[in-house]
Design a protein around this motif. Structure first.
Motif, PDB file in Angstrom:
ATOM      1  N   TRP A   5      68.364  21.530  55.453  1.00  0.00           N
ATOM      2  CA  TRP A   5      67.598  20.820  54.151  1.00  0.00           C
ATOM      3  C   TRP A   5      66.324  20.349  54.965  1.00  0.00           C
ATOM      4  CZ3 TRP A   5      72.462  19.548  55.768  1.00  0.00           C
ATOM      5  CH2 TRP A   5      72.722  18.567  56.536  1.00  0.00           C
ATOM      6  N   ALA A  13      63.235  15.453  52.953  1.00  0.00           N
ATOM      7  CA  ALA A  13      64.131  14.220  52.340  1.00  0.00           C
ATOM      8  C   ALA A  13      63.499  13.107  52.292  1.00  0.00           C
ATOM      9  CB  ALA A  13      65.649  13.913  53.192  1.00  0.00           C
ATOM     10  N   THR A  59      65.789   7.546  53.412  1.00  0.00           N
ATOM     11  CA  THR A  59      67.129   8.103  53.399  1.00  0.00           C
ATOM     12  C   THR A  59      67.897   7.495  54.695  1.00  0.00           C
ATOM     13  OG1 THR A  59      66.490  10.097  52.590  1.00  0.00           O
ATOM     14  CG2 THR A  59      68.594  10.173  53.812  1.00  0.00           C
ATOM     15  N   SER A  63      71.377   8.365  55.087  1.00  0.00           N
ATOM     16  CA  SER A  63      72.576   9.345  55.121  1.00  0.00           C
ATOM     17  C   SER A  63      72.736  10.244  54.098  1.00  0.00           C
ATOM     18  CB  SER A  63      73.996   8.474  55.295  1.00  0.00           C
ATOM     19  OG  SER A  63      74.349   8.105  54.094  1.00  0.00           O
ATOM     20  N   PHE A  64      73.351  11.242  54.280  1.00  0.00           N
ATOM     21  CA  PHE A  64      73.559  12.568  53.197  1.00  0.00           C
ATOM     22  C   PHE A  64      75.278  12.607  52.913  1.00  0.00           C
ATOM     23  CE2 PHE A  64      69.953  13.317  55.972  1.00  0.00           C
ATOM     24  CZ  PHE A  64      68.990  13.549  54.859  1.00  0.00           C
ATOM     25  N   TYR A 112      80.599  13.703  54.035  1.00  0.00           N
ATOM     26  CA  TYR A 112      79.715  12.562  53.640  1.00  0.00           C
ATOM     27  C   TYR A 112      79.477  11.714  55.137  1.00  0.00           C
ATOM     28  CZ  TYR A 112      84.279   9.963  53.485  1.00  0.00           C
ATOM     29  OH  TYR A 112      85.462   9.613  53.965  1.00  0.00           O
ATOM     30  N   LYS A 144      71.431  10.205  58.944  1.00  0.00           N
ATOM     31  CA  LYS A 144      69.929  10.269  58.472  1.00  0.00           C
ATOM     32  C   LYS A 144      69.105  11.491  59.441  1.00  0.00           C
ATOM     33  CE  LYS A 144      67.856   6.279  60.274  1.00  0.00           C
ATOM     34  NZ  LYS A 144      67.143   5.124  60.042  1.00  0.00           N
ATOM     35  N   THR A 148      69.423  17.443  59.836  1.00  0.00           N
ATOM     36  CA  THR A 148      68.666  18.324  58.931  1.00  0.00           C
ATOM     37  C   THR A 148      69.335  19.750  58.879  1.00  0.00           C
ATOM     38  OG1 THR A 148      67.307  19.465  60.697  1.00  0.00           O
ATOM     39  CG2 THR A 148      66.224  17.509  59.334  1.00  0.00           C
ATOM     40  N   LEU A 166      73.451  18.583  47.717  1.00  0.00           N
ATOM     41  CA  LEU A 166      73.175  17.857  49.083  1.00  0.00           C
ATOM     42  C   LEU A 166      72.310  16.362  48.344  1.00  0.00           C
ATOM     43  CD1 LEU A 166      73.406  17.254  52.237  1.00  0.00           C
ATOM     44  CD2 LEU A 166      70.973  18.028  51.905  1.00  0.00           C
ATOM     45  N   ALA A 222      70.658  12.618  49.162  1.00  0.00           N
ATOM     46  CA  ALA A 222      70.116  11.868  50.074  1.00  0.00           C
ATOM     47  C   ALA A 222      70.374  10.490  49.653  1.00  0.00           C
ATOM     48  CB  ALA A 222      68.615  12.067  50.269  1.00  0.00           C
ATOM     49  N   THR A 228      78.674   8.012  45.563  1.00  0.00           N
ATOM     50  CA  THR A 228      77.277   8.280  45.509  1.00  0.00           C
ATOM     51  C   THR A 228      76.465   7.804  44.539  1.00  0.00           C
ATOM     52  OG1 THR A 228      77.307  10.423  44.498  1.00  0.00           O
ATOM     53  CG2 THR A 228      77.487  10.369  46.842  1.00  0.00           C
ATOM     54  N   GLU A 279      68.327  14.883  45.420  1.00  0.00           N
ATOM     55  CA  GLU A 279      69.376  15.676  45.374  1.00  0.00           C
ATOM     56  C   GLU A 279      68.654  17.204  45.745  1.00  0.00           C
ATOM     57  OE1 GLU A 279      72.628  17.562  42.183  1.00  0.00           O
ATOM     58  OE2 GLU A 279      71.733  15.608  41.860  1.00  0.00           O
TER      59      GLU A 279
END
Length: 152
Positions: free
Chosen positions: A31, A34, A38, A40-41, A61, A65, A68, A113, A115, A136, A143
């Motif tokens: 990805w 972001a 951000t 975390s993802f 989860y 951060k 990528t 995904l 952010a 989330t 997203e």
């Protein structure tokens, strides 16, 4: 934010290796773009065309951060001490790939995904994919989506 994979094109077919008919490995994902804030993802993968309704295949989860990408086969809890995984609808932690009923046609598999504005989601040790997604809510900064198809 963009979500891509070297294993599949958006809207294209998911290769057999990433399904229950192959090695059942999670595909590589990457990805970009972001938001700067951000923390975390989180990743949710589900089947939109399952006979009983949306079927969860993977929730990953607390992805740091600075990540990528997720390498191929990152969906196994034993492969990382950093990534956390939810319990999918197969009742297993981590990734289980596409496995639609034989003769049911092509199914759409949605990779989402998120952010997030927090470094960790407030979850117990074995949350369901649905609980990960619910955690989330209200924390999503951006997203990205990728859609794959598979049939048997």
């Amino acid at each position: 934010m963009r979500l891509t994979s070297t294993a599949l094109q958006d809207g294209g077919n998911i290769p057999r290796a990433f399904t229950c008919d192959g090695d059942d490995r999670s595909p590589p994902l990457a990805w970009a773009e972001a938001p700067g804030e951000t923390q975390s993802f989180a990743l949710i993968v589900d089947d939109l065309d399952a006979p009983g309704g949306v079927f969860a295949h993977w929730a990953c989860y607390d992805i740091p951060k600075n990540y990528t990408a997720l390498e191929e086969d990152s969906g196994r809890p034993a492969t990382s001490d950093i990534l956390r995984h939810g319990q999918n609808d197969f009742r297993e932690l981590g990734y289980n790939g596409p496995c639609p009923p034989h003769g049911h046609g092509l199914h759409r598999y949605r990779f989402r995904l998120f952010a997030l504005d927090c470094p960790k989601l407030p979850l117990g040790p074995r949350p369901s994919c649905k609980q990960v997604e619910e955690a989330t809510h209200g924390r999503v900064l951006a997203e990205a989506r990728l859609m794959g198809r598979y049939g048997r």
